[in-house]
Every structure is written in C-alpha cells, then in structure tokens.
Motif scaffolding. Structure first.
Motif, PDB file in Angstrom:
ATOM      1  N   PHE A  56      30.272  23.202  21.261  1.00 58.15           N
ATOM      2  CA  PHE A  56      29.501  22.130  20.383  1.00 58.15           C
ATOM      3  C   PHE A  56      28.031  21.333  20.948  1.00 58.15           C
ATOM      4  N   ALA A  57      29.049  20.415  22.010  1.00 56.99           N
ATOM      5  CA  ALA A  57      28.988  19.433  22.522  1.00 56.99           C
ATOM      6  C   ALA A  57      28.161  19.127  23.200  1.00 56.99           C
ATOM      7  N   GLU A  58      28.065  20.069  24.711  1.00 58.14           N
ATOM      8  CA  GLU A  58      26.937  20.276  25.572  1.00 58.14           C
ATOM      9  C   GLU A  58      26.202  21.600  24.818  1.00 58.14           C
ATOM     10  N   ARG A  59      26.094  22.008  23.927  1.00 55.38           N
ATOM     11  CA  ARG A  59      24.772  22.543  23.391  1.00 55.38           C
ATOM     12  C   ARG A  59      23.867  21.805  22.911  1.00 55.38           C
ATOM     13  N   GLU A  60      24.469  21.038  22.625  1.00 56.15           N
ATOM     14  CA  GLU A  60      23.175  19.878  21.847  1.00 56.15           C
ATOM     15  C   GLU A  60      22.538  19.165  23.025  1.00 56.15           C
ATOM     16  N   GLU A  61      23.094  18.563  23.962  1.00 54.84           N
ATOM     17  CA  GLU A  61      22.830  18.042  24.906  1.00 54.84           C
ATOM     18  C   GLU A  61      22.251  18.469  26.075  1.00 54.84           C
ATOM     19  N   ASP A  62      21.755  19.840  26.121  1.00 51.25           N
ATOM     20  CA  ASP A  62      20.622  20.588  26.399  1.00 51.25           C
ATOM     21  C   ASP A  62      20.161  21.524  26.521  1.00 51.25           C
ATOM     22  N   GLY A  63      21.312  22.040  25.364  1.00 59.23           N
ATOM     23  CA  GLY A  63      20.410  23.305  24.583  1.00 59.23           C
ATOM     24  C   GLY A  63      20.862  24.423  24.980  1.00 59.23           C
ATOM     25  N   ASP A  64      21.401  24.966  25.958  1.00 60.69           N
ATOM     26  CA  ASP A  64      21.685  26.321  27.062  1.00 60.69           C
ATOM     27  C   ASP A  64      22.124  26.554  27.106  1.00 60.69           C
ATOM     28  N   ASP A  65      23.828  26.661  26.590  1.00 56.57           N
ATOM     29  CA  ASP A  65      25.006  27.160  26.842  1.00 56.57           C
ATOM     30  C   ASP A  65      25.162  27.900  25.297  1.00 56.57           C
ATOM     31  N   GLY A  66      25.808  29.562  25.661  1.00 57.94           N
ATOM     32  CA  GLY A  66      25.405  30.683  25.790  1.00 57.94           C
ATOM     33  C   GLY A  66      26.647  30.704  23.967  1.00 57.94           C
ATOM     34  N   PRO A  67      26.868  31.606  23.247  1.00 57.94           N
ATOM     35  CA  PRO A  67      28.065  31.330  22.342  1.00 57.94           C
ATOM     36  C   PRO A  67      29.373  32.157  23.791  1.00 57.94           C
ATOM     37  N   VAL A  68      30.345  31.654  22.738  1.00 57.32           N
ATOM     38  CA  VAL A  68      32.023  31.592  23.673  1.00 57.32           C
ATOM     39  C   VAL A  68      32.841  32.848  23.444  1.00 57.32           C
ATOM     40  N   VAL A  69      33.464  33.617  24.654  1.00 56.42           N
ATOM     41  CA  VAL A  69      34.095  35.240  23.969  1.00 56.42           C
ATOM     42  C   VAL A  69      35.258  34.532  24.232  1.00 56.42           C
ATOM     43  N   PHE A  70      36.447  34.753  23.718  1.00 61.23           N
ATOM     44  CA  PHE A  70      37.993  34.174  23.569  1.00 61.23           C
ATOM     45  C   PHE A  70      38.745  35.676  23.962  1.00 61.23           C
ATOM     46  N   ASP A  97      35.362  35.849  19.102  1.00 59.80           N
ATOM     47  CA  ASP A  97      33.864  34.770  19.649  1.00 59.80           C
ATOM     48  C   ASP A  97      33.314  33.495  18.722  1.00 59.80           C
ATOM     49  N   SER A  98      32.854  32.737  19.190  1.00 59.43           N
ATOM     50  CA  SER A  98      32.803  31.627  18.820  1.00 59.43           C
ATOM     51  C   SER A  98      31.122  31.416  17.277  1.00 59.43           C
ATOM     52  N   LEU A  99      30.574  32.580  17.855  1.00 59.23           N
ATOM     53  CA  LEU A  99      29.627  32.881  16.245  1.00 59.23           C
ATOM     54  C   LEU A  99      30.324  33.259  15.521  1.00 59.23           C
ATOM     55  N   ASN A 125      46.258  30.595  18.800  1.00 63.93           N
ATOM     56  CA  ASN A 125      46.673  28.995  19.752  1.00 63.93           C
ATOM     57  C   ASN A 125      46.109  28.891  20.793  1.00 63.93           C
ATOM     58  N   VAL A 126      45.752  28.137  20.895  1.00 63.51           N
ATOM     59  CA  VAL A 126      44.843  27.684  22.631  1.00 63.51           C
ATOM     60  C   VAL A 126      45.461  27.991  23.935  1.00 63.51           C
ATOM     61  N   ALA A 127      46.922  27.316  24.017  1.00 59.60           N
ATOM     62  CA  ALA A 127      47.566  27.844  24.550  1.00 59.60           C
ATOM     63  C   ALA A 127      48.017  29.635  24.716  1.00 59.60           C
ATOM     64  N   ASN A 128      47.489  29.915  24.269  1.00 62.88           N
ATOM     65  CA  ASN A 128      47.224  31.536  24.466  1.00 62.88           C
ATOM     66  C   ASN A 128      46.300  32.785  24.362  1.00 62.88           C
ATOM     67  N   ILE A 129      44.952  31.967  24.323  1.00 60.68           N
ATOM     68  CA  ILE A 129      44.170  32.613  24.881  1.00 60.68           C
ATOM     69  C   ILE A 129      43.207  31.902  25.727  1.00 60.68           C
ATOM     70  N   GLU A 130      41.721  32.051  26.330  1.00 62.87           N
ATOM     71  CA  GLU A 130      41.321  31.367  27.488  1.00 62.87           C
ATOM     72  C   GLU A 130      39.956  31.749  26.846  1.00 62.87           C
ATOM     73  N   SER A 131      38.903  31.560  27.133  1.00 66.91           N
ATOM     74  CA  SER A 131      37.362  31.743  26.980  1.00 66.91           C
ATOM     75  C   SER A 131      36.840  31.406  28.285  1.00 66.91           C
ATOM     76  N   TYR A 132      35.076  32.246  28.144  1.00 64.46           N
ATOM     77  CA  TYR A 132      33.766  31.926  28.731  1.00 64.46           C
ATOM     78  C   TYR A 132      32.723  32.151  28.148  1.00 64.46           C
ATOM     79  N   VAL A 133      32.301  31.126  28.512  1.00 65.49           N
ATOM     80  CA  VAL A 133      30.627  31.071  27.759  1.00 65.49           C
ATOM     81  C   VAL A 133      29.615  31.402  28.490  1.00 65.49           C
ATOM     82  N   LEU A 134      28.931  32.602  27.768  1.00 63.92           N
ATOM     83  CA  LEU A 134      28.185  33.699  28.339  1.00 63.92           C
ATOM     84  C   LEU A 134      26.861  32.969  29.126  1.00 63.92           C
TER      85      LEU A 134
END
Length: 200
Positions: free
Chosen positions: A34-48, A59-61, A134-143
């Motif tokens: 959310f923070a980076e998206r507000e700053e530049d508006g360019d970040d896509g959804p995040v896939v977990f 995903d973050s949707l 659990n954040v310790a057991n997943i990874e994420s990628y910003v589209l």
C-alpha cells in the motif's frame, strides 16, 4: 498415563508452532502493498506463494489485513493449492484469547502455511473465517516489478522468425544452384583438358 500426558503436551506444543517469529514482518508486506502504491501509483498486485515449493497460494486482490504481533497476513480468498487440515485445535494468541483454528496446508509440499479461525472471542471477530497466512512460510512477488529488458544490441543471435527463416532458405537454395553450376563447369573444363592431353 504418562504417555498420554506426553502426547497432550506434544500436541499443545505443536498448536502454536504455526506463527513462530521470523525475520520477515507482516508490516513489511503491508508497506509494499500500500505505501509504495500510494507514492508512485505504479505497483501491481502482489502474488503470494509457498516459500517451500513455490506454489501460488493467493494474491493481494483479496487482501483483508495484517497482524504485526502474530506475523500473519489475512486474505479473503486463496487458490486451490491451499488445503484445510482435518481437525480443529486450540490456539492461544494470549492467555485471555483462546481460539479454535484449522491449519492450512500447501497442496504441493504439505507444509503448514497458515490457519483459519473458526471460533474467536468477540474482540477477534474480524479474523474469523479469513485465511491467515504465516509470513514466515510464504513469499511474495509484485507483478510488474521486473526491470530486466532485452535489447537487440545485447543479443548474440537474432531470434528466428518466419521471415528470417524464409530468407535463409532462399540463400541456401541459391548457394546450392551456384555449387551445381560450378560443378558442371568444372566437369566441362576437366573433359576439355583430358581431350587435349589425349591429342598430345
């Protein structure tokens, strides 16, 4: 009797393993979302995806929130790669808040990646029936976060297109005809030389 107590003790120990502390923090993921998206508006959804076998789990949707103290993120929906455990068990966030939960497993590697609260105190109603990963057991990628680009100057070989292949085929045919023609001329020259040597 002693064996039964050991089993109960062991089971209780396992119930709270799901959200052990890790170097990652759910607030880091929330800032990325959310923070980076507000700053530049360019970040896509995040896939977990599962940190162990890399199967996509959500995903973050379907984002529903995060819990910093418990190091988890909440999603409203997940993929079919997430499976429910067979039995519910007691999970204590703190001494005053015992909850009933069902573990969530990755379909690929069967590792525990989170849980679903099925019964909670009133103060935790917002968590009930959401997928807590659990954040310790997943990874994420910003589209759209990939930065590497392919340039024609950087290519060692041109990609093979239909036009390129047709051009190469045409050149090969022309070279073949030229070779046949040169071979025929060479035969004529050799025959002429043999006739002259016979005459001499």
């Amino acid at each position: 009797m002693a064996t039964k107590q050991k089993m109960v003790k062991h089971k209780t120990k396992d119930t709270n393993v799901t959200f052990n502390a890790s170097s990652l923090n759910s607030s880091v993921i929330e800032k990325k979302l959310f923070a980076e998206r507000e700053e530049d508006g360019d970040d896509g959804p995040v896939v977990f995806y599962c940190g162990k076998c890399r199967l996509t789990v959500g995903d973050s949707l379907s984002w529903d929130g995060s819990e910093d103290g418990e190091n988890q993120i909440r999603l409203k929906t997940v993929t079919d790669n997430v499976q429910f455990g067979n039995e519910s068990h007691v999970y204590e966030v703190n001494k005053l808040s015992p909850c009933l939960v069902v573990d969530l497993f990755c379909r690929g590697c069967r590792s525990v990646i989170g849980l679903v609260y099925t019964s909670t105190p009133k103060s935790m109603d917002n968590k009930r029936f959401t997928f807590c990963l659990n954040v310790a057991n997943i990874e994420s990628y910003v589209l759209g976060s990939g930065t590497q680009m392919l340039t024609v100057e950087g290519l060692k070989e041109l990609p093979v297109t239909l036009e390129y292949r047709g051009s190469v085929d045409q050149q090969l045919k022309e070279m073949k005809m030229l070779m046949v023609s040169m071979a025929q001329r060479l035969e004529v020259i050799e025959a002429g030389l043999e006739e002259r040597s016979d005459e001499v």
